[in-house]
Design a protein around this motif. Structure first.
Motif, PDB file in Angstrom:
ATOM      1  N   HIS A 170       0.850  -1.190   0.000  1.00  0.00           N
ATOM      2  CA  HIS A 170       0.000   0.000   0.000  1.00  0.00           C
ATOM      3  C   HIS A 170       0.886   1.239   0.000  1.00  0.00           C
ATOM      4  O   HIS A 170       2.064   1.163   0.313  1.00  0.00           O
ATOM      5  CB  HIS A 170      -0.864  -0.006   1.265  1.00  0.00           C
ATOM      6  N   ALA A 171       0.271   2.388  -0.311  1.00  0.00           N
ATOM      7  CA  ALA A 171       0.989   3.649  -0.177  1.00  0.00           C
ATOM      8  C   ALA A 171       1.185   3.887   1.322  1.00  0.00           C
ATOM      9  O   ALA A 171       0.336   3.513   2.122  1.00  0.00           O
ATOM     10  CB  ALA A 171       0.134   4.762  -0.769  1.00  0.00           C
ATOM     11  N   GLY A 172       2.306   4.478   1.704  1.00  0.00           N
ATOM     12  CA  GLY A 172       2.553   4.751   3.120  1.00  0.00           C
ATOM     13  C   GLY A 172       3.543   3.765   3.716  1.00  0.00           C
ATOM     14  O   GLY A 172       4.295   3.109   2.993  1.00  0.00           O
ATOM     15  N   LYS A 173       3.525   3.659   5.054  1.00  0.00           N
ATOM     16  CA  LYS A 173       4.548   2.862   5.738  1.00  0.00           C
ATOM     17  C   LYS A 173       4.253   1.370   5.690  1.00  0.00           C
ATOM     18  O   LYS A 173       3.096   0.951   5.742  1.00  0.00           O
ATOM     19  CB  LYS A 173       4.642   3.307   7.205  1.00  0.00           C
ATOM     20  N   GLU A 174       5.342   0.611   5.635  1.00  0.00           N
ATOM     21  CA  GLU A 174       5.254  -0.852   5.677  1.00  0.00           C
ATOM     22  C   GLU A 174       4.571  -1.273   6.982  1.00  0.00           C
ATOM     23  O   GLU A 174       4.786  -0.658   8.028  1.00  0.00           O
ATOM     24  CB  GLU A 174       6.691  -1.376   5.616  1.00  0.00           C
ATOM     25  N   SER A 175       3.777  -2.345   6.934  1.00  0.00           N
ATOM     26  CA  SER A 175       3.076  -2.816   8.139  1.00  0.00           C
ATOM     27  C   SER A 175       4.071  -3.493   9.091  1.00  0.00           C
ATOM     28  O   SER A 175       5.152  -3.911   8.688  1.00  0.00           O
ATOM     29  CB  SER A 175       1.999  -3.813   7.756  1.00  0.00           C
ATOM     30  N   LYS A 176       3.642  -3.591  10.388  1.00  0.00           N
ATOM     31  CA  LYS A 176       4.522  -4.191  11.400  1.00  0.00           C
ATOM     32  C   LYS A 176       4.191  -5.671  11.560  1.00  0.00           C
ATOM     33  O   LYS A 176       3.039  -6.041  11.814  1.00  0.00           O
ATOM     34  CB  LYS A 176       4.321  -3.489  12.749  1.00  0.00           C
ATOM     35  N   LEU A 177       5.232  -6.483  11.446  1.00  0.00           N
ATOM     36  CA  LEU A 177       5.094  -7.938  11.481  1.00  0.00           C
ATOM     37  C   LEU A 177       4.586  -8.425  12.837  1.00  0.00           C
ATOM     38  O   LEU A 177       5.073  -7.999  13.885  1.00  0.00           O
ATOM     39  CB  LEU A 177       6.489  -8.506  11.209  1.00  0.00           C
ATOM     40  N   LEU A 178       3.631  -9.373  12.821  1.00  0.00           N
ATOM     41  CA  LEU A 178       3.122  -9.932  14.075  1.00  0.00           C
ATOM     42  C   LEU A 178       3.403 -11.426  14.196  1.00  0.00           C
ATOM     43  O   LEU A 178       3.032 -12.051  15.179  1.00  0.00           O
ATOM     44  CB  LEU A 178       1.597  -9.716  14.162  1.00  0.00           C
ATOM     45  N   VAL A 179       3.974 -12.033  13.145  1.00  0.00           N
ATOM     46  CA  VAL A 179       4.239 -13.476  13.187  1.00  0.00           C
ATOM     47  C   VAL A 179       5.728 -13.726  12.964  1.00  0.00           C
ATOM     48  O   VAL A 179       6.470 -12.817  12.584  1.00  0.00           O
ATOM     49  CB  VAL A 179       3.425 -14.224  12.105  1.00  0.00           C
ATOM     50  N   ALA A 180       6.148 -14.976  13.211  1.00  0.00           N
ATOM     51  CA  ALA A 180       7.565 -15.320  13.016  1.00  0.00           C
ATOM     52  C   ALA A 180       7.636 -16.664  12.295  1.00  0.00           C
ATOM     53  O   ALA A 180       6.607 -17.339  12.130  1.00  0.00           O
ATOM     54  CB  ALA A 180       8.255 -15.421  14.376  1.00  0.00           C
ATOM     55  N   LYS A 181       8.839 -17.033  11.907  1.00  0.00           N
ATOM     56  CA  LYS A 181       9.045 -18.337  11.263  1.00  0.00           C
ATOM     57  C   LYS A 181       8.466 -19.422  12.174  1.00  0.00           C
ATOM     58  O   LYS A 181       8.709 -19.416  13.380  1.00  0.00           O
ATOM     59  CB  LYS A 181      10.547 -18.539  11.045  1.00  0.00           C
ATOM     60  N   GLY A 182       7.687 -20.313  11.604  1.00  0.00           N
ATOM     61  CA  GLY A 182       7.105 -21.406  12.397  1.00  0.00           C
ATOM     62  C   GLY A 182       5.662 -21.144  12.811  1.00  0.00           C
ATOM     63  O   GLY A 182       4.945 -22.084  13.168  1.00  0.00           O
ATOM     64  N   SER A 183       5.205 -19.883  12.749  1.00  0.00           N
ATOM     65  CA  SER A 183       3.813 -19.593  13.150  1.00  0.00           C
ATOM     66  C   SER A 183       2.843 -20.322  12.221  1.00  0.00           C
ATOM     67  O   SER A 183       3.040 -20.335  10.997  1.00  0.00           O
ATOM     68  CB  SER A 183       3.511 -18.095  13.041  1.00  0.00           C
ATOM     69  N   LEU A 184       1.799 -20.903  12.813  1.00  0.00           N
ATOM     70  CA  LEU A 184       0.732 -21.491  11.992  1.00  0.00           C
ATOM     71  C   LEU A 184      -0.318 -20.405  11.800  1.00  0.00           C
ATOM     72  O   LEU A 184      -0.686 -19.720  12.769  1.00  0.00           O
ATOM     73  CB  LEU A 184       0.118 -22.707  12.692  1.00  0.00           C
ATOM     74  N   VAL A 185      -0.791 -20.233  10.563  1.00  0.00           N
ATOM     75  CA  VAL A 185      -1.716 -19.125  10.303  1.00  0.00           C
ATOM     76  C   VAL A 185      -2.979 -19.637   9.634  1.00  0.00           C
ATOM     77  O   VAL A 185      -2.957 -20.646   8.925  1.00  0.00           O
ATOM     78  CB  VAL A 185      -1.060 -18.031   9.421  1.00  0.00           C
ATOM     79  N   LYS A 186      -4.078 -18.915   9.880  1.00  0.00           N
ATOM     80  CA  LYS A 186      -5.357 -19.294   9.266  1.00  0.00           C
ATOM     81  C   LYS A 186      -5.740 -18.247   8.226  1.00  0.00           C
ATOM     82  O   LYS A 186      -5.381 -17.064   8.354  1.00  0.00           O
ATOM     83  CB  LYS A 186      -6.452 -19.367  10.331  1.00  0.00           C
ATOM     84  N   LYS A 187      -6.486 -18.675   7.243  1.00  0.00           N
ATOM     85  CA  LYS A 187      -6.973 -17.743   6.220  1.00  0.00           C
ATOM     86  C   LYS A 187      -7.787 -16.635   6.889  1.00  0.00           C
ATOM     87  O   LYS A 187      -8.713 -16.920   7.647  1.00  0.00           O
ATOM     88  CB  LYS A 187      -7.852 -18.505   5.232  1.00  0.00           C
TER      89      LYS A 187
END
Ligand code: SF4
Ligand code: SF4
Length: 446
Positions: free
Chosen positions: A45-62
């Protein structure tokens, strides 16, 4: 190719490139099977990059939140798939610039983790606006500006018109056209949500090469006077914000000013549909609707893919490149960027992938300027492209700024028209970047 419906007045300049929309205009959207890996940039997006909330190994849901906005002009990023984060890397985006990317190994589909659905008829303005922010909706017209920012004008800025940009003036692309045909009800509900937030009526601005879309919209809208359809002549760049505002309202947005300075909020067709889905279905912006077209792709079509799908997999899904394909462009032929890495992922605002053959891309050798003045004639914002490109080439950035280089909207009309094949817009883009860098440094030192 098309019979014109109306031809009212228009903006100064502009060009008429071959439309070439017939390649994909009759292809309804198809959902591509999920890829094995998703590459999700934190800056979509235009503007600042978002701040990461997950790390390598995190399981994520759609639908799960993976990165939160960093500042006012920023947007959250949600997972388009179920899976596991395998890496946080620096990977080239569609413009070839390395960006922080969440790499996700995709697993089976299951119940998505969406936001709670909201009844937009009873919800208040703040609830609707919060939802658009929370769902990470960004403008799908090209600039990927966070939608809630445009919908939150500062106090004192009176808005009197919502304009839905349905012009899709870039040749080849048919994403917005297909969205209007196939998602008409969602589009109208999305417009109603936007109107409720801003408290104004709406005009849908559409070029007259889309008679079917005009007809279906007019039929659905019936006698409504709060949402009207304005049919405009085909002329590139009719869909540029300033051009469309002028065509619809007669108002000129002064250089350096925004649509809200003349009382207008503009959103794209796709953005309005995403707004509806975020509110009524609780779905964050996790899918991209993309036209894959051009003479160089085996099966031109319109597809729906998870955001973060690598371009290479999309090209395979569309039957692969033809032998005479020479370049892949992200976006349309006038304003798109050449792709250097076919593994780059599509992003929220990716509208098209254009695969051109040599015959279509008209490379041609550059020769010295003929001083014909055609570039000046076609520039819709009254610039002198030949002078700006020279300043940029000679690194005379102060002169470039004084001559209005920052006013250039990079529409490409000048380069398209130039008989000497001078890459005017490419030089101007470079110059603009340098001028902006210098201004940023000046601000920092001040
Ligand atoms: S100078 Fe900029 S705005 Fe003018 S025609 Fe060229 S690209 Fe378009
Ligand atoms: S259109 Fe090309 S050749 Fe003509 S004046 Fe402009 S830069 Fe020179």
């Amino acid at each position: 190719m098309f019979k014109s419906l109306v031809h009212p007045g228009s903006f100064k300049g502009g060009v008429h490139p071959a439309e070439a929309k017939e390649l994909s205009m009759d292809s309804p959207f198809e959902r591509m099977p999920n890829p094995k890996m998703i590459y999700l940039p934190l800056s979509q997006h235009a503007g600042k990059e978002s701040k990461l909330l997950v790390a390598k190994g995190s399981l994520v849901k759609k639908g799960e939140l993976l990165a939160e906005p960093d500042g006012f002009i920023s947007a959250p990023i949600h997972s388009p798939v179920n899976g596991a984060v395998t890496k946080i890397s620096k990977t080239a985006n569609l413009s070839g610039v390395p960006k922080t990317v969440i790499e996700i190994s995709v697993s089976e589909e299951s119940e998505p983790s969406y936001l709670e659905a909201i009844d937009f008829k009873t919800a208040n303005k703040t609830e609707l606006l919060d939802r658009i922010k929370e769902a990470g909706i960004v403008g799908m017209g090209g600039a990927a500006f966070p939608a809630f920012v445009k919908l939150s004008p500062p106090p004192g800025k009176k808005i009197d018109k919502l304009i839905i940009n349905a012009a899709e003036c870039e040749p080849y692309l048919t994403r917005d056209y297909r969205l209007m045909l196939e998602y008409t009800d969602e589009l109208i509900s999305g417009i109603e949500i936007l109107m409720k937030i801003i408290g104004v009526d709406c005009v849908i601005g559409i070029e007259d090469n889309k008679p079917k879309a005009v007809e279906i919209l007019k039929n659905k809208l019936g006698n409504r006077t709060d949402i009207t359809v304005r049919v405009l002549p085909v002329k590139y760049p009719q869909g540029a914000e300033k051009m469309l505002i002028y065509a619809v309202t007669g108002k000129k947005v002064p250089p350096g000013k925004l649509p809200m300075d003349v009382g207008v909020v503009m959103q794209n067709v796709g953005t309005a549909i995403s707004v509806f889905r975020a509110v009524a279905l609780g779905e964050p912006q996790i899918e991209a609707y993309v036209s894959v077209t051009g003479g160089g792709i085996t099966k031109p079509r319109n597809i729906i893919v998870p955001v973060g799908t690598p371009v290479s997999e999309i090209l395979d899904f569309c039957g692969g490149l033809k032998p005479d394909a020479i370049k892949v462009v992200a976006g349309g032929p006038m304003m798109g960027n050449n792709l250097y890495d076919y593994n780059a992922p599509v992003m929220k605002a990716t509208s098209g992938l254009l695969i051109l053959t040599e015959a279509e891309s008209q490379p041609g050798e550059s020769i010295p300027c003929l001083r014909c003045g055609k570039c000046i004639e076609v520039c819709p914002v009254n610039l002198m492209p030949t002078r700006l490109s020279q300043y940029s080439k000679l690194q005379r950035f102060e002169d470039a700024e004084a001559s209005g280089i920052l006013v250039c909207m990079e529409c490409g009309c000048c380069a398209y028209e130039c008989p000497a094949n001078i890459p005017l817009v490419q030089w101007i883009k470079l110059g603009k970047k340098e001028v902006m860098k210098i201004k940023q440094q000046e601000r920092k030192s001040a």
